[in-house]
Write a protein that holds these residues in place. Structure first.
Motif, mmCIF file in Angstrom:
data_model
loop_
_atom_site.group_PDB
_atom_site.id
_atom_site.type_symbol
_atom_site.label_atom_id
_atom_site.label_comp_id
_atom_site.label_asym_id
_atom_site.label_seq_id
_atom_site.Cartn_x
_atom_site.Cartn_y
_atom_site.Cartn_z
ATOM 1 N N GLY A 175 -25.488 -1.642 -16.147
ATOM 2 C CA GLY A 175 -25.967 -0.723 -16.876
ATOM 3 C C GLY A 175 -26.552 -1.296 -18.318
ATOM 4 O O GLY A 175 -26.909 -2.363 -18.320
ATOM 5 N N ASN A 176 -25.939 -0.410 -19.209
ATOM 6 C CA ASN A 176 -26.414 -1.019 -20.671
ATOM 7 C C ASN A 176 -25.660 -1.836 -21.497
ATOM 8 O O ASN A 176 -24.512 -1.870 -21.591
ATOM 9 C CB ASN A 176 -26.030 0.599 -21.462
ATOM 10 N N LYS B 150 -15.497 -5.280 -13.590
ATOM 11 C CA LYS B 150 -16.530 -5.125 -12.896
ATOM 12 C C LYS B 150 -17.235 -6.835 -13.034
ATOM 13 O O LYS B 150 -17.718 -7.407 -12.035
ATOM 14 C CB LYS B 150 -17.727 -4.272 -13.103
ATOM 15 N N SER C 28 -9.560 8.844 -15.879
ATOM 16 C CA SER C 28 -9.806 7.986 -16.757
ATOM 17 C C SER C 28 -11.212 7.432 -16.839
ATOM 18 O O SER C 28 -11.534 6.564 -17.785
ATOM 19 C CB SER C 28 -8.823 6.895 -17.085
ATOM 20 N N GLU D 249 -24.689 8.237 -23.769
ATOM 21 C CA GLU D 249 -23.752 7.022 -24.075
ATOM 22 C C GLU D 249 -23.198 7.023 -25.400
ATOM 23 O O GLU D 249 -23.595 7.563 -26.386
ATOM 24 C CB GLU D 249 -24.765 5.857 -24.117
ATOM 25 N N ARG E 193 -18.149 -2.392 -27.695
ATOM 26 C CA ARG E 193 -16.747 -1.866 -27.845
ATOM 27 C C ARG E 193 -15.802 -2.792 -28.639
ATOM 28 O O ARG E 193 -16.214 -3.965 -28.713
ATOM 29 C CB ARG E 193 -16.293 -1.724 -26.326
ATOM 30 N N ARG F 30 -7.146 -3.959 -14.828
ATOM 31 C CA ARG F 30 -8.178 -2.822 -15.049
ATOM 32 C C ARG F 30 -8.694 -2.676 -13.650
ATOM 33 O O ARG F 30 -8.992 -3.179 -12.896
ATOM 34 C CB ARG F 30 -9.168 -3.555 -16.038
ATOM 35 N N ALA G 252 -24.527 -1.652 -24.970
ATOM 36 C CA ALA G 252 -23.296 -0.965 -25.538
ATOM 37 C C ALA G 252 -21.975 -1.778 -26.293
ATOM 38 O O ALA G 252 -22.097 -2.907 -25.776
ATOM 39 C CB ALA G 252 -22.579 -0.256 -24.409
ATOM 40 N N VAL H 239 -16.138 -1.702 -16.681
ATOM 41 C CA VAL H 239 -17.144 -2.716 -16.855
ATOM 42 C C VAL H 239 -16.717 -4.286 -16.957
ATOM 43 O O VAL H 239 -17.205 -5.126 -16.282
ATOM 44 C CB VAL H 239 -18.275 -2.271 -18.119
ATOM 45 N N ASN I 189 -10.871 0.578 -26.303
ATOM 46 C CA ASN I 189 -10.819 0.139 -24.897
ATOM 47 C C ASN I 189 -9.724 -1.144 -24.908
ATOM 48 O O ASN I 189 -9.743 -2.068 -25.798
ATOM 49 C CB ASN I 189 -12.170 -0.521 -24.639
ATOM 50 N N SER J 239 -7.859 8.699 -27.078
ATOM 51 C CA SER J 239 -8.818 7.646 -26.740
ATOM 52 C C SER J 239 -10.086 7.503 -27.648
ATOM 53 O O SER J 239 -10.326 8.653 -28.579
ATOM 54 C CB SER J 239 -9.513 7.811 -25.448
ATOM 55 N N SER J 240 -10.502 6.550 -28.064
ATOM 56 C CA SER J 240 -11.456 6.412 -28.987
ATOM 57 C C SER J 240 -12.917 6.888 -28.425
ATOM 58 O O SER J 240 -13.822 7.187 -29.015
ATOM 59 C CB SER J 240 -11.977 4.723 -29.218
ATOM 60 N N GLU K 8 -14.054 -0.389 -11.356
ATOM 61 C CA GLU K 8 -15.201 0.370 -11.566
ATOM 62 C C GLU K 8 -15.412 0.323 -13.311
ATOM 63 O O GLU K 8 -16.573 0.441 -13.698
ATOM 64 C CB GLU K 8 -14.835 1.686 -11.351
ATOM 65 N N TYR L 45 -15.235 13.802 -20.057
ATOM 66 C CA TYR L 45 -13.754 12.949 -20.403
ATOM 67 C C TYR L 45 -13.491 12.915 -21.841
ATOM 68 O O TYR L 45 -12.418 13.207 -22.269
ATOM 69 C CB TYR L 45 -14.015 11.559 -19.825
ATOM 70 N N ARG M 243 -25.815 6.407 -18.495
ATOM 71 C CA ARG M 243 -24.927 7.432 -18.593
ATOM 72 C C ARG M 243 -25.942 8.511 -19.190
ATOM 73 O O ARG M 243 -26.412 8.415 -19.829
ATOM 74 C CB ARG M 243 -23.695 7.194 -19.513
HETATM 75 N N1 GDD Z 1 -18.318 1.203 -15.988
HETATM 76 C C1 GDD Z 1 -19.560 0.519 -16.218
HETATM 77 N N2 GDD Z 1 -20.203 -0.018 -15.399
HETATM 78 N N3 GDD Z 1 -20.159 0.587 -17.396
HETATM 79 C C2 GDD Z 1 -21.137 -0.198 -17.884
HETATM 80 C C3 GDD Z 1 -21.824 -0.872 -16.942
HETATM 81 C C4 GDD Z 1 -21.325 -0.895 -15.374
HETATM 82 O O1 GDD Z 1 -21.999 -1.450 -14.655
HETATM 83 N N4 GDD Z 1 -22.685 -1.230 -17.554
HETATM 84 C C5 GDD Z 1 -22.697 -1.289 -18.835
HETATM 85 N N5 GDD Z 1 -21.667 -0.550 -19.108
HETATM 86 C C6 GDD Z 1 -21.278 0.069 -20.366
HETATM 87 C C7 GDD Z 1 -21.106 1.578 -20.366
HETATM 88 O O2 GDD Z 1 -22.359 2.044 -20.407
HETATM 89 C C8 GDD Z 1 -20.351 1.723 -21.498
HETATM 90 O O3 GDD Z 1 -20.766 1.761 -22.767
HETATM 91 C C9 GDD Z 1 -19.326 0.442 -21.719
HETATM 92 O O4 GDD Z 1 -20.056 -0.471 -20.717
HETATM 93 C C10 GDD Z 1 -17.827 0.561 -21.267
HETATM 94 O O5 GDD Z 1 -17.859 1.164 -20.137
HETATM 95 P P1 GDD Z 1 -16.486 1.398 -19.276
HETATM 96 O O6 GDD Z 1 -15.824 -0.198 -19.076
HETATM 97 O O7 GDD Z 1 -16.741 2.287 -18.190
HETATM 98 O O8 GDD Z 1 -15.508 2.121 -20.489
HETATM 99 P P2 GDD Z 1 -15.634 3.412 -21.281
HETATM 100 O O9 GDD Z 1 -15.764 2.791 -22.670
HETATM 101 O O10 GDD Z 1 -16.515 4.107 -20.918
HETATM 102 O O11 GDD Z 1 -14.216 4.065 -21.298
HETATM 103 C C11 GDD Z 1 -13.182 3.188 -21.332
HETATM 104 O O12 GDD Z 1 -12.675 3.370 -22.651
HETATM 105 C C12 GDD Z 1 -12.136 4.482 -23.042
HETATM 106 C C13 GDD Z 1 -11.766 4.249 -24.502
HETATM 107 O O13 GDD Z 1 -12.854 4.178 -25.290
HETATM 108 C C14 GDD Z 1 -12.003 4.018 -20.544
HETATM 109 O O14 GDD Z 1 -10.925 3.176 -20.297
HETATM 110 C C15 GDD Z 1 -11.543 5.261 -20.823
HETATM 111 O O15 GDD Z 1 -10.504 5.815 -20.059
HETATM 112 C C16 GDD Z 1 -11.075 5.187 -22.511
HETATM 113 O O16 GDD Z 1 -10.746 6.453 -22.939
#
Ligand code: GDD
Ligand code: NAP
Length: 331
Positions: A210-211, A191, A83, A280, A216, A183, A214, A188, A177, A124-125, A186, A148, A277
């Protein structure tokens, strides 16, 4: 007779909340886990006397059929997947096998063991990716931006296909999300909450992200597992978008998280391009009208409550741990 449910991915965030929810509804709950799973076992430790665990792997059809035969479930919740989006660029084939083809293996096992099983697929979205319209709803076209997302899109389509081909009660929940103190570290949100707790405790001096731009649509996992169950209680199988209908940036999450401990985030957050990424997903925003009108589902936890709960919980976890390297005084 109590209903029987089988949850794949029970050791993950959603699996643990769903198991709690189904137990509260009187279900007999079975969970499938990989024999090698250790990472998330903390999420279900407190449930171990109330659920039955079975070894199985989405990569191994025979193990799936065996678990279906052993458990004979009324309802199956397929939550297992690789995931974590960034890992999907490093392990695209494994991600496709587990997150994509694994869904077909699950559906086929259900079809052959008992085609009356009610089946929930964790879509997933992330499938919307480079969004074609805002907000996103059930009819919005997919444009996945990661291996993914592409694997989830396959999982979604094959679920619809089994419903249409075999008249199976198969539903796909397109969940935005959702987060919680359970959670994985790893992602965000966790973290950040864990990083804030560590900085406040004097264990770290910076948080590398990172970004920050972004955006959500973030909700609480406990609310979202309720929607999964609701989908399987309807008269007809269907697909539903589940989200809050609100969008926030990573930066906003950071601001509230640091505010919870009275610190200025700008003194601690470092942007490190290594967390960018290859492609993105800039923004995701749900239109959960169908879930609200047909299921009667609404989220209960607000964005701000979620952030503050996660920080508080990570602070509590840290303070309950024995300090490393500190010797106890002896008489
Ligand atoms: N992981 C992570 N780490 N993400 C970061 C960071 C960092 O240090 N800094 C910024 N981000 C940004 C990512 O670039 C992304 O745009 C956003 O934070 C969310 O990242 P994640 O928390 O890793 O989640 P995700 O949106 O990529 O994916 C999650 O949501 C999906 C549903 O939309 C996961 O749970 C997936 O399994 C799920 O399907
Ligand atoms: P998670 O915490 O990462 O849990 C994933 C689970 O899948 C873990 O229990 C993991 O077990 C298991 N798993 C991984 N590979 C497997 C395999 N090959 N065979 C069997 N089990 C395997 O994820 P989550 O946040 O609870 O999400 C649940 C589901 O919803 C996932 O399918 C995810 O992609 C999807 N989803 C999540 C969100 C979200 O924001 N959380 C949004 C939309 C969709 P191990 O302990 O062995 O690793």
């Amino acid at each position: 007779m109590p209903k029987t449910a089988l949850i794949t991915g029970i050791s993950g965030q959603d699996g643990s909340y769903l198991a709690e929810f189904l137990l509260s509804k009187g279900y007999e709950v079975h969970g499938m886990k990989r024999r090698t799973s250790t990472k998330y076992s903390a999420c279900i430790e407190h449930l171990k006397d109330q659920i039955t665990l079975h070894d199985g792997d989405l990569l191994d059809s025979s193990s799936l059929i065996r678990v279906f035969e052993q458990t004979r479930p009324d309802e199956v919740y397929n939550l297992a997947a690789q995931s974590f989006v960034p890992l999907s660029w490093e392990q695209p084939i494994f991600t496709t096998e587990a997150t994509g083809v694994g869904v077909a293996r699950m559906l086929d096992a259900a079809l052959h063991v008992d085609r009356n099983i009610r089946f929930y697929q964790a879509s997933s979205s992330e499938m919307f990716g480079k969004v074609r319209e805002t907000p996103q709803r059930e009819t919005t076209p997919f444009h996945p931006r990661s291996p993914y997302g592409a694997a989830k899109a396959y999982g979604h389509h094959i679920t619809v296909n089994y419903r249409e081909s075999y008249d199976m009660f198969a539903c796909s929940g397109i969940l935005f999300n959702h987060e919680s103190p359970r959670r994985g570290l790893e992602f965000v949100t966790r973290k950040i909450s864990n990083g804030v707790a560590r900085i406040h405790a004097g264990l770290d001096t910076e948080l590398c992200l990172g970004n920050l731009d972004a955006k959500r649509d973030w909700g609480h996992a406990r609310d979202y597992v309720r929607a999964m169950w609701m989908m399987l209680q309807q008269d007809k199988p269907d697909d539903y978008v589940v989200g809050t209908g609100e969008m926030h940036s990573v930066r906003e999450f950071v601001e509230i998280a640091f505010d919870q401990v009275g610190l200025d985030w700008q003194k601690y957050v470092v942007v490190d391009p290594k967390f960018y990424r290859p492609a993105e997903v800039d923004q995701l925003l749900s239109d959960p009208t169908k879930a609200r009108e047909k299921l009667g589902w609404e989220p209960r936890v607000t964005f701000e409550e979620l952030v503050r709960e996660m920080v508080d919980k990570d602070r509590a976890i840290l303070s309950s741990k024995k300090p490393v390297g500190l010797k106890l005084k002896t008489a």
